[in-house]
Design an enzyme around this catalytic site. Structure first.
Site, PDB file in Angstrom:
ATOM      1  N   PRO A  61       8.501   2.369 -10.511  1.00 57.73           N
ATOM      2  CA  PRO A  61       7.421   3.108 -11.174  1.00 57.73           C
ATOM      3  C   PRO A  61       6.364   2.171 -11.762  1.00 57.73           C
ATOM      4  O   PRO A  61       5.186   2.486 -11.781  1.00 57.73           O
ATOM      5  CB  PRO A  61       8.155   3.873 -12.289  1.00 57.73           C
ATOM      6  N   GLY A  97       4.096  -1.490  -7.097  1.00 51.84           N
ATOM      7  CA  GLY A  97       4.557  -1.692  -5.729  1.00 51.84           C
ATOM      8  C   GLY A  97       3.957  -2.934  -5.091  1.00 51.84           C
ATOM      9  O   GLY A  97       4.642  -3.697  -4.426  1.00 51.84           O
ATOM     10  N   SER A  98       2.648  -3.160  -5.318  1.00 44.04           N
ATOM     11  CA  SER A  98       2.002  -4.311  -4.671  1.00 44.04           C
ATOM     12  C   SER A  98       2.643  -5.610  -5.137  1.00 44.04           C
ATOM     13  O   SER A  98       2.888  -6.517  -4.339  1.00 44.04           O
ATOM     14  CB  SER A  98       0.501  -4.341  -5.009  1.00 44.04           C
ATOM     15  N   GLN A 140     -14.755  17.044  10.883  1.00 42.98           N
ATOM     16  CA  GLN A 140     -16.176  17.406  11.008  1.00 42.98           C
ATOM     17  C   GLN A 140     -16.418  18.166  12.320  1.00 42.98           C
ATOM     18  O   GLN A 140     -17.119  19.180  12.337  1.00 42.98           O
ATOM     19  CB  GLN A 140     -17.030  16.122  10.961  1.00 42.98           C
ATOM     20  N   GLU A 163       3.437   0.490   2.539  1.00 40.01           N
ATOM     21  CA  GLU A 163       3.828  -0.791   3.158  1.00 40.01           C
ATOM     22  C   GLU A 163       2.734  -1.841   3.007  1.00 40.01           C
ATOM     23  O   GLU A 163       2.434  -2.588   3.927  1.00 40.01           O
ATOM     24  CB  GLU A 163       4.277  -0.599   4.616  1.00 40.01           C
ATOM     25  N   THR A 180      -0.984  -2.155   0.526  1.00 41.08           N
ATOM     26  CA  THR A 180      -2.311  -1.518   0.528  1.00 41.08           C
ATOM     27  C   THR A 180      -3.299  -2.350   1.364  1.00 41.08           C
ATOM     28  O   THR A 180      -3.021  -3.506   1.700  1.00 41.08           O
ATOM     29  CB  THR A 180      -2.862  -1.429  -0.916  1.00 41.08           C
ATOM     30  N   GLU A 233      -5.893  -3.721   0.287  1.00 43.41           N
ATOM     31  CA  GLU A 233      -6.248  -4.928  -0.482  1.00 43.41           C
ATOM     32  C   GLU A 233      -5.172  -6.000  -0.280  1.00 43.41           C
ATOM     33  O   GLU A 233      -5.480  -7.180  -0.118  1.00 43.41           O
ATOM     34  CB  GLU A 233      -6.383  -4.592  -1.981  1.00 43.41           C
TER      35      GLU A 233
HETATM   36  C1  LIG Z   1       4.531   8.755   0.417  1.00 44.74           C
HETATM   37  C2  LIG Z   1       4.955   7.381   0.046  1.00 44.74           C
HETATM   38  C3  LIG Z   1       6.097   6.826   0.622  1.00 44.74           C
HETATM   39  C4  LIG Z   1       6.534   5.554   0.232  1.00 44.74           C
HETATM   40  N1  LIG Z   1       7.742   5.068   0.726  1.00 44.74           N
HETATM   41  C5  LIG Z   1       8.249   3.926   0.188  1.00 44.74           C
HETATM   42  C6  LIG Z   1       9.573   3.487   0.534  1.00 44.74           C
HETATM   43  O1  LIG Z   1      10.277   4.110   1.355  1.00 44.74           O
HETATM   44  N2  LIG Z   1      10.071   2.377  -0.067  1.00 44.74           N
HETATM   45  C7  LIG Z   1       9.347   1.656  -0.976  1.00 44.74           C
HETATM   46  O2  LIG Z   1       9.865   0.665  -1.501  1.00 44.74           O
HETATM   47  N3  LIG Z   1       8.068   2.034  -1.320  1.00 44.74           N
HETATM   48  C8  LIG Z   1       7.533   3.160  -0.771  1.00 44.74           C
HETATM   49  N4  LIG Z   1       6.253   3.569  -1.128  1.00 44.74           N
HETATM   50  C9  LIG Z   1       5.493   2.766  -2.087  1.00 44.74           C
HETATM   51  C10 LIG Z   1       4.270   2.065  -1.513  1.00 44.74           C
HETATM   52  O3  LIG Z   1       4.661   1.008  -0.683  1.00 44.74           O
HETATM   53  C11 LIG Z   1       3.404   1.639  -2.716  1.00 44.74           C
HETATM   54  O4  LIG Z   1       2.837   2.821  -3.257  1.00 44.74           O
HETATM   55  C12 LIG Z   1       2.330   0.653  -2.330  1.00 44.74           C
HETATM   56  O5  LIG Z   1       2.883  -0.593  -1.960  1.00 44.74           O
HETATM   57  C13 LIG Z   1       1.343   0.408  -3.488  1.00 44.74           C
HETATM   58  O6  LIG Z   1       2.014   0.160  -4.697  1.00 44.74           O
HETATM   59  P1  LIG Z   1       1.612   0.999  -6.005  1.00 44.74           P
HETATM   60  O7  LIG Z   1       1.603   2.430  -5.647  1.00 44.74           O
HETATM   61  O8  LIG Z   1       2.482   0.573  -7.110  1.00 44.74           O
HETATM   62  O9  LIG Z   1       0.113   0.580  -6.302  1.00 44.74           O
HETATM   63  P2  LIG Z   1      -0.323  -0.656  -7.219  1.00 44.74           P
HETATM   64  O10 LIG Z   1       0.403  -1.872  -6.828  1.00 44.74           O
HETATM   65  O11 LIG Z   1      -0.275  -0.234  -8.637  1.00 44.74           O
HETATM   66  O12 LIG Z   1      -1.861  -0.812  -6.781  1.00 44.74           O
HETATM   67  C14 LIG Z   1      -2.894   0.042  -7.285  1.00 44.74           C
HETATM   68  C15 LIG Z   1      -4.220  -0.453  -6.706  1.00 44.74           C
HETATM   69  O13 LIG Z   1      -4.478  -1.792  -7.157  1.00 44.74           O
HETATM   70  C16 LIG Z   1      -4.702  -2.649  -6.042  1.00 44.74           C
HETATM   71  N5  LIG Z   1      -4.180  -3.969  -6.346  1.00 44.74           N
HETATM   72  C17 LIG Z   1      -2.970  -4.296  -6.887  1.00 44.74           C
HETATM   73  N6  LIG Z   1      -2.854  -5.631  -6.993  1.00 44.74           N
HETATM   74  C18 LIG Z   1      -4.008  -6.169  -6.503  1.00 44.74           C
HETATM   75  C19 LIG Z   1      -4.488  -7.502  -6.327  1.00 44.74           C
HETATM   76  N7  LIG Z   1      -3.771  -8.582  -6.685  1.00 44.74           N
HETATM   77  N8  LIG Z   1      -5.719  -7.671  -5.778  1.00 44.74           N
HETATM   78  C20 LIG Z   1      -6.466  -6.610  -5.412  1.00 44.74           C
HETATM   79  N9  LIG Z   1      -6.062  -5.317  -5.553  1.00 44.74           N
HETATM   80  C21 LIG Z   1      -4.843  -5.109  -6.079  1.00 44.74           C
HETATM   81  C22 LIG Z   1      -3.946  -1.983  -4.891  1.00 44.74           C
HETATM   82  O14 LIG Z   1      -4.428  -2.437  -3.645  1.00 44.74           O
HETATM   83  C23 LIG Z   1      -4.237  -0.530  -5.177  1.00 44.74           C
HETATM   84  O15 LIG Z   1      -5.530  -0.217  -4.703  1.00 44.74           O
HETATM   85  C24 LIG Z   1       5.781   4.817  -0.708  1.00 44.74           C
HETATM   86  C25 LIG Z   1       4.606   5.354  -1.264  1.00 44.74           C
HETATM   87  C26 LIG Z   1       4.205   6.625  -0.914  1.00 44.74           C
HETATM   88  C27 LIG Z   1       2.999   7.193  -1.590  1.00 44.74           C
END
Ligand SMILES: Cc1cc2nc3c(=O)[nH]c(=O)nc-3n(C[C@H](O)[C@H](O)[C@H](O)COP(=O)(O)OP(=O)(O)OC[C@H]3O[C@@H](n4cnc5c(N)ncnc54)[C@H](O)[C@@H]3O)c2cc1C
Length: 384
Positions: A129, A132-133, A340, A367, A369, A371
């Site tokens: 929570p 993820g990145s 569209q 998998e 983002t 970025e």
């Molecule tokens: C439907 C769905 C299925 C998924 N399935 C899985 C799964 O099976 N297993 C699993 O482990 N995960 C899973 N995920 C998680 C997914 O991999 C993460 O949501 C994703 O990696 C992004 O992490 P976050 O949501 O915490 O975003 P954050 O890391 O909080 O990022 C938020 C924003 O900030 C940007 N950002 C963050 N750090 C930087 C940086 N250093 N420089 C520039 N920009 C940055 C990101 O690019 C993004 O735009 C799933 C997500 C969804 C929505």
């Protein structure tokens, strides 16, 4: 010699999956999607077709194919529906692959045969929570006690984690501190139903509504020490390498969605009339569709190239990120233009492009983002 023609076997697989997607998935998936329901029976049928075992050796119950075969199958599934494509992608490339790549012989024999037939589904728990990145910022912990790992913490957005078929999730957890002061992260298999392991409600999502995504929590959850996957402290590195491969698969899935947008738009442009003629007679509509085809075709080459390098055993990180980044953006663009072309009907749930539109956005997030992909490509180029 440059040759991107498919082998006879892979071409036959493509045809089989295309027919299955059109005949079995297409007629029913819209209703599951609208009900936010996981279609267990369709997933079982995909298992009978052998899709979950595609890249694994026959000795573990697999089909003895390659990772590229998996990608071709994912493309054909996503051309019709992304929820079923991501169910297979996550089951194979995230659920079973860590065990195949890093597991002990006993773990492979115990889990792979059922994962390969789709009788069991595996999940991959990296994201938390809190983020993820920055996957190394894992807060979930595991401590060794009497030959057991005792796990505490939570995971967010985990695909395939709470279906009737789900049998295990492999999670990353902090198991100590390295000599350099960094977190020691290990990967551990947690079978479904283990006391202390709670699977939350399905999230209410914008897209992928017929796939299963949940939050998981671990409260003094005990599993045998033998459930550790690979070397202690290598969990983070293992998961990163699994994600490198997974990006090629997500790219294939994105190409499928982009191509599905072309398929639907070509059909609709011939049927729909405005001003006394099919809308496809207008050059503005023709150009939108031509551009969609250009994007889908070039994105396909990007994932073929990444897969080719991977199968040759060459470094493929950069190509996998390029393919994932480019094709997810192509999927998003094509979904916008296909909607569209469909006008008001494109905004209706009964038309597949409405689903494509809702399913495209996550491809730029999951998998890694867009970025994160740009960061990886720049790093690989030695920038920064
Ligand atoms: C439907 C769905 C299925 C998924 N399935 C899985 C799964 O099976 N297993 C699993 O482990 N995960 C899973 N995920 C998680 C997914 O991999 C993460 O949501 C994703 O990696 C992004 O992490 P976050 O949501 O915490 O975003 P954050 O890391 O909080 O990022 C938020 C924003 O900030 C940007 N950002 C963050 N750090 C930087 C940086 N250093 N420089 C520039 N920009 C940055 C990101 O690019 C993004 O735009 C799933 C997500 C969804 C929505």
């Amino acid at each position: 010699m440059l040759d991107y023609r498919l082998s006879d076997e892979t071409e036959a697989l493509r045809t089989t999956v295309r027919e299955f997607a059109r005949e079995v998935i297409a007629p029913q998936i819209g209703e599951f999607y609208e009900r936010d329901e996981f279609p267990t029976e369709i997933v079982r049928q995909m298992g009978e077709l052998g899709l979950f075992g595609l890249p694994f050796p026959e000795e573990y119950g697999g089909a003895g194919g390659t990772y590229f075969d998996l990608c071709v199958a994912l493309e054909e599934l996503a051309r019709v529906d992304s929820s079923m494509a991501i169910t297979v992608e996550a089951g194979v490339s995230l659920g079973a692959m860590p065990i195949y790549r890093f597991g002990t012989e006993e773990q492979k024999r115990e889990w792979l045969p059922r994962l390969c037939t789709g009788e069991a589904l595996g999940a991959f728990g990296l994201t938390e929570p809190g983020g993820g990145s920055d996957a190394g910022a894992t807060r979930t912990t595991a401590r060794l006690e009497d030959g057991h790992w005792v796990i505490n913490g939570s995971k967010a957005f985990i695909t395939n984690s709470g279906t009737d078929l789900t049998s295990l999730v492999t999670v990353t957890a902090v198991t100590g501190t390295k000599p350099d002061g960094k977190k020691e992260i290990s990967a551990i298999i947690v079978p479904s139903g283990t006391p202390g392991f709670t699977v939350g409600q399905r999230y209410s999502k914008v897209g992928w509504n017929a796939s299963d995504t949940r939050e998981l929590s671990f409260d003094d959850c005990r599993v045998p020490e033998e459930n550790q996957v690979g070397e202690r402290g290598r969990g983070y590195a293992q998961f990163l390498s699994i994600l490198d491969e997974g990006r090629i698969a997500i790219s294939a899935l994105s190409v499928g969605l982009a191509q599905g947008c072309v398929d639907e738009s070509v059909k609709y442009a011939a049927q729909r009339e405005a001003f006394g003629q099919p809308i496809g007679r207008n050059q503005a509509v023709q150009f939108m569709i031509a551009d969609m085809e250009v994007r889908a075709s070039t994105a396909r080459l990007a994932y073929y190239r990444a897969a080719e390098k991977m199968l040759r055993g060459e470094p493929f990180k950069r190509e996998a990120s390029i393919a994932k980044l480019y094709s997810s953006e192509v999927a998003m663009d094509n979904a916008r233009y296909a909607t569209q072309v469909h006008g008001g009907y494109g905004f209706m749930n009964e038309f597949p492009v409405g689903r494509f539109y809702r399913d495209a956005k996550i491809l730029e997030i999951g998998e890694g983002t867009s970025e994160v992909q740009r960061m990886l490509i720049a790093r690989d180029l030695g920038v920064g």
